[in-house]
Design a protein around this motif. Structure first.
Motif, mmCIF file in Angstrom:
data_model
loop_
_atom_site.group_PDB
_atom_site.id
_atom_site.type_symbol
_atom_site.label_atom_id
_atom_site.label_comp_id
_atom_site.label_asym_id
_atom_site.label_seq_id
_atom_site.Cartn_x
_atom_site.Cartn_y
_atom_site.Cartn_z
ATOM 1 N N TYR A 1 41.286 51.159 28.393
ATOM 2 C CA TYR A 1 40.517 50.170 27.633
ATOM 3 C C TYR A 1 41.010 48.738 27.833
ATOM 4 O O TYR A 1 40.253 47.780 27.620
ATOM 5 N N THR A 2 42.263 48.551 28.242
ATOM 6 C CA THR A 2 42.744 47.177 28.447
ATOM 7 C C THR A 2 42.160 46.554 29.714
ATOM 8 O O THR A 2 42.405 45.388 30.001
ATOM 9 N N ASN A 3 41.374 47.329 30.459
ATOM 10 C CA ASN A 3 40.643 46.769 31.600
ATOM 11 C C ASN A 3 39.334 46.108 31.162
ATOM 12 O O ASN A 3 38.650 45.490 31.974
ATOM 13 N N ASP A 4 38.985 46.267 29.876
ATOM 14 C CA ASP A 4 37.776 45.647 29.336
ATOM 15 C C ASP A 4 38.076 44.181 29.044
ATOM 16 O O ASP A 4 38.648 43.834 28.005
ATOM 17 N N ARG A 5 37.700 43.314 29.963
ATOM 18 C CA ARG A 5 38.094 41.912 29.889
ATOM 19 C C ARG A 5 37.546 41.211 28.646
ATOM 20 O O ARG A 5 38.255 40.452 27.974
ATOM 21 N N ALA A 6 36.293 41.491 28.313
ATOM 22 C CA ALA A 6 35.686 40.837 27.152
ATOM 23 C C ALA A 6 36.439 41.207 25.876
ATOM 24 O O ALA A 6 36.713 40.342 25.028
ATOM 25 N N PHE A 7 36.802 42.463 25.743
ATOM 26 C CA PHE A 7 37.547 42.909 24.566
ATOM 27 C C PHE A 7 38.925 42.261 24.527
ATOM 28 O O PHE A 7 39.374 41.787 23.476
ATOM 29 N N MET A 8 39.600 42.223 25.665
ATOM 30 C CA MET A 8 40.960 41.680 25.722
ATOM 31 C C MET A 8 40.979 40.178 25.426
ATOM 32 O O MET A 8 41.960 39.656 24.910
ATOM 33 N N GLU A 9 39.904 39.482 25.758
ATOM 34 C CA GLU A 9 39.875 38.039 25.547
ATOM 35 C C GLU A 9 39.491 37.653 24.121
ATOM 36 O O GLU A 9 39.884 36.585 23.650
ATOM 37 N N SER A 10 38.765 38.508 23.427
ATOM 38 C CA SER A 10 38.250 38.074 22.125
ATOM 39 C C SER A 10 38.538 39.004 20.955
ATOM 40 O O SER A 10 38.479 38.577 19.797
ATOM 41 N N GLU A 11 38.887 40.278 21.226
ATOM 42 C CA GLU A 11 38.976 41.237 20.131
ATOM 43 C C GLU A 11 40.379 41.761 19.837
ATOM 44 O O GLU A 11 40.595 42.351 18.775
ATOM 45 N N VAL A 12 41.312 41.569 20.744
ATOM 46 C CA VAL A 12 42.625 42.211 20.563
ATOM 47 C C VAL A 12 43.416 41.620 19.395
ATOM 48 O O VAL A 12 44.399 42.209 18.949
ATOM 49 N N SER B 1 39.635 49.810 13.993
ATOM 50 C CA SER B 1 39.697 51.175 13.487
ATOM 51 C C SER B 1 39.813 52.146 14.656
ATOM 52 O O SER B 1 39.582 51.794 15.816
ATOM 53 N N ARG B 2 40.177 53.386 14.331
ATOM 54 C CA ARG B 2 40.229 54.431 15.360
ATOM 55 C C ARG B 2 38.891 54.543 16.067
ATOM 56 O O ARG B 2 38.831 54.635 17.305
ATOM 57 N N GLU B 3 37.810 54.511 15.315
ATOM 58 C CA GLU B 3 36.475 54.668 15.891
ATOM 59 C C GLU B 3 36.146 53.520 16.846
ATOM 60 O O GLU B 3 35.595 53.730 17.935
ATOM 61 N N LYS B 4 36.509 52.295 16.437
ATOM 62 C CA LYS B 4 36.217 51.135 17.278
ATOM 63 C C LYS B 4 37.003 51.197 18.580
ATOM 64 O O LYS B 4 36.459 50.923 19.661
ATOM 65 N N LEU C 1 35.760 52.263 22.996
ATOM 66 C CA LEU C 1 35.970 51.495 24.233
ATOM 67 C C LEU C 1 36.145 52.389 25.454
ATOM 68 O O LEU C 1 35.949 51.954 26.587
ATOM 69 N N PHE C 2 36.558 53.647 25.229
ATOM 70 C CA PHE C 2 36.829 54.519 26.388
ATOM 71 C C PHE C 2 36.209 55.912 26.282
ATOM 72 O O PHE C 2 36.076 56.606 27.284
ATOM 73 N N SER D 1 56.712 21.589 28.556
ATOM 74 C CA SER D 1 55.826 22.078 27.506
ATOM 75 C C SER D 1 55.999 23.578 27.303
ATOM 76 O O SER D 1 56.792 24.236 27.978
ATOM 77 N N SER D 2 55.245 24.101 26.354
ATOM 78 C CA SER D 2 55.205 25.540 26.101
ATOM 79 C C SER D 2 53.840 25.849 25.503
ATOM 80 O O SER D 2 53.141 24.964 25.004
ATOM 81 N N LYS D 3 53.471 27.123 25.543
ATOM 82 C CA LYS D 3 52.187 27.531 24.984
ATOM 83 C C LYS D 3 52.375 28.807 24.184
ATOM 84 O O LYS D 3 52.751 29.848 24.732
ATOM 85 N N VAL D 4 52.138 28.719 22.872
ATOM 86 C CA VAL D 4 52.283 29.877 21.995
ATOM 87 C C VAL D 4 51.162 30.874 22.275
ATOM 88 O O VAL D 4 49.997 30.497 22.447
ATOM 89 N N ALA D 5 51.512 32.152 22.333
ATOM 90 C CA ALA D 5 50.530 33.207 22.571
ATOM 91 C C ALA D 5 50.029 33.759 21.239
ATOM 92 O O ALA D 5 50.821 33.959 20.313
ATOM 93 N N PRO D 6 48.735 34.016 21.123
ATOM 94 C CA PRO D 6 48.224 34.634 19.897
ATOM 95 C C PRO D 6 48.705 36.074 19.793
ATOM 96 O O PRO D 6 48.897 36.759 20.795
ATOM 97 N N GLY D 7 48.889 36.551 18.574
ATOM 98 C CA GLY D 7 49.428 37.892 18.365
ATOM 99 C C GLY D 7 48.379 38.976 18.506
ATOM 100 O O GLY D 7 47.271 38.868 17.973
ATOM 101 N N VAL D 8 48.720 40.039 19.222
ATOM 102 C CA VAL D 8 47.856 41.212 19.346
ATOM 103 C C VAL D 8 48.028 42.071 18.093
ATOM 104 O O VAL D 8 49.149 42.334 17.659
ATOM 105 N N ASP D 9 46.920 42.514 17.511
ATOM 106 C CA ASP D 9 47.019 43.337 16.307
ATOM 107 C C ASP D 9 47.567 44.718 16.659
ATOM 108 O O ASP D 9 47.190 45.315 17.679
ATOM 109 N N SER D 10 48.451 45.225 15.816
ATOM 110 C CA SER D 10 49.108 46.498 16.110
ATOM 111 C C SER D 10 48.131 47.670 16.146
ATOM 112 O O SER D 10 48.393 48.681 16.799
ATOM 113 N N SER D 11 46.995 47.543 15.473
ATOM 114 C CA SER D 11 46.006 48.623 15.503
ATOM 115 C C SER D 11 45.320 48.711 16.861
ATOM 116 O O SER D 11 44.719 49.737 17.201
ATOM 117 N N VAL D 12 45.421 47.646 17.653
ATOM 118 C CA VAL D 12 44.817 47.624 18.984
ATOM 119 C C VAL D 12 45.777 48.193 20.028
ATOM 120 O O VAL D 12 45.410 49.032 20.854
#
Length: 446
Positions: free
Chosen positions: A132-143, A148-151, A155-156, A231-242
């Motif tokens: 599922y981490t190959n789903d680019r749209a999901f990785m860019e906007s939903e992670v 939920s388990r169902e959601k 994806l796969f 410089s530096s760039k802070v990364a947004p946090g991935v939710d643990s449920s993902v």
């Protein structure tokens, strides 16, 4: 005679101590050099023969606060999580709550082709289930959002299998998330609770857990996409449920050393089951671990990468070697650092990274390099912005190119260099791209 023997023992001990001091100095020099080049920002723990040779933080835990990494800094682990999931599955099997030969359909009856996929297939990345981490749209906007388990399974679940289960190998985070869901169904408890009860609590891994995004702890590190002198760039946090059972764990170097010691002493699961986990099935992959060799000795390792963090855990059980490198600045050089650490421990040749010094080049001279370069698969657009040269691969943002000498530039945020080539009329006609010891050429097309 006794005095002579005592003297010999004393001399032998001094020689060993000197050799150990030399090893420690080399390890610290290696990591300090990578840190000065902004290619290692984190904490390292290195042991051999049961002795801690180096345990030290490098760089910043949080730049805005001026807080530096130390031996207590907490990092996200990414896929290093997988070996914990695998051992949990084996523990549940020992307690007869499941079997690695169970079919996925036993736990999820409506899973397509679930009657042909076993838990062992999931453990060894031989299930063929779409990653599922190959789903680019999901990785860019939903992670970044809870899933939920169902959601997540959606994806796969209904994607075609990459191959018939058991016939080939393909890395699948989906398979490891599914293992977490199966563990929950088999034991009737949340995955995180199971890991805590069976692993964290018995081993006193008191600084390890899963919900890093919501962790409130002064030792928690900030993840960065990059850190350099400018410089530096802070990364947004991935939710643990993902990331879940495939990569949600957080920990410290000290806690991971407790994990290594447990494996050395065959704790949590039986010796026979540890050996099963260490047995490669395909592509040098066992149960949540990569198994190969170094110096003729079995090496067990796994890396991890998640937004803002990159990690590696390398173990050589025969020599009680444990190498933990946890980095909160996402630099892929960590694999090379791990190899160099092993070279130091086993007295093999290695090289320190080169310190590159930038020189000033007038903007009028930089203009000669601008244009588009065909790299056979993608293009690199070179432009001048604010008096600096930038390179932008197709589909990515621009990165500053620093001049080291005429026609030769380098990046500070990655191990990348570019050499501009010239034709018969001394005009720039192409580039040579050097990246992680590989090179490819490209022709100027505009």
């Amino acid at each position: 005679m006794k005095k002579l023997l005592c003297l010999l023992f004393l001399l032998g001990g001094l020689q060993y101590a000197h050799a150990q001091d030399s090893t420690i100095a080399k390890l610290d020099t290696l990591l300090s050099t990578y840190n000065r080049l902004y290619k290692f920002n984190g904490t390292a723990l290195i042991t051999q023969h049961g002795k801690i040779l180096l345990h030290k933080g490098y760089g910043f835990r949080n730049i805005s606060e001026g807080a530096r990494n130390d031996t207590g800094t907490i990092f996200q682990l990414g896929s290093v999580t997988k070996q914990f999931t695998a051992v949990l599955i084996l523990k549940l099997e020992e307690e007869k709550q499941l079997s690695v030969q169970d079919k996925v359909s036993k736990y999820f009856p409506d899973f397509p082709k679930g009657d042909s996929i076993t838990i062992q297939h999931l453990l060894t990345h031989t299930s063929g289930i779409y990653n599922y981490t190959n789903d680019r749209a999901f990785m860019e906007s939903e992670v970044f959002k809870p899933a939920s388990r169902e959601k997540l399974m959606a994806l796969f679940k209904d994607k075609p299998l990459d191959f018939s289960p058991g016939t080939k190998w393909n890395y699948s985070n989906s398979g490891y998330c599914l293992l977490g869901y199966i563990a929950e169904k088999a034991a009737n408890k949340p995955y995180e609770q199971l890991v805590r009860e069976y692993i964290f609590n018995p081993l006193h891994m008191t600084h390890s857990g899963f919900d890093f995004k919501r962790l409130d702890n002064k030792d928690k590190s900030t993840g960065y996409f990059f850190i350099n002198q400018d410089s530096s760039k802070v990364a947004p946090g991935v939710d643990s449920s993902v990331s879940f059972a495939a990569g949600a764990m957080y920990s410290t170097t000290r806690d991971l050393y407790k994990w290594h010691q447990a494996a050395q002493q065959y704790k949590i699961i039986s010796k026979a089951d540890w050996e099963r986990a260490y047995t490669p099935v395909k592509n040098n992959y066992g149960y949540g671990m990569i198994i190969d060799s170094t110096n003729g000795k079995r090496r067990i390792n796994h890396g991890g990468g998640i937004h803002g963090f990159i990690t590696t855990l390398i173990r050589i059980p025969e020599d009680d070697v444990c190498i933990v490198l946890l980095d909160n600045a996402s630099d892929n050089t960590i694999g090379r650092i791990g190899e160099s650490v092993q070279s130091i421990l086993y007295n093999r040749p290695y090289t320190l990274p080169k310190v590159r010094n930038a020189i000033q080049v007038p903007e009028v001279k930089l203009q000669q390099y601008t244009g588009e370069y065909d790299m056979k698969g993608f293009t690199i657009t070179v432009a001048v912005k604010d008096g600096m040269l930038t390179g932008q691969p197709s589909g990515q943002g621009p990165a500053t190119l620093y001049a080291e000498k005429e026609d030769f530039f380098f990046l500070k945020i990655a191990d990348v260099q570019i050499k501009f080539t010239r034709g018969e009329n001394n005009e720039v006609n192409g580039i040579i791209l050097y990246e992680n010891d590989r090179e490819r050429t490209g022709a100027k097309i505009k």
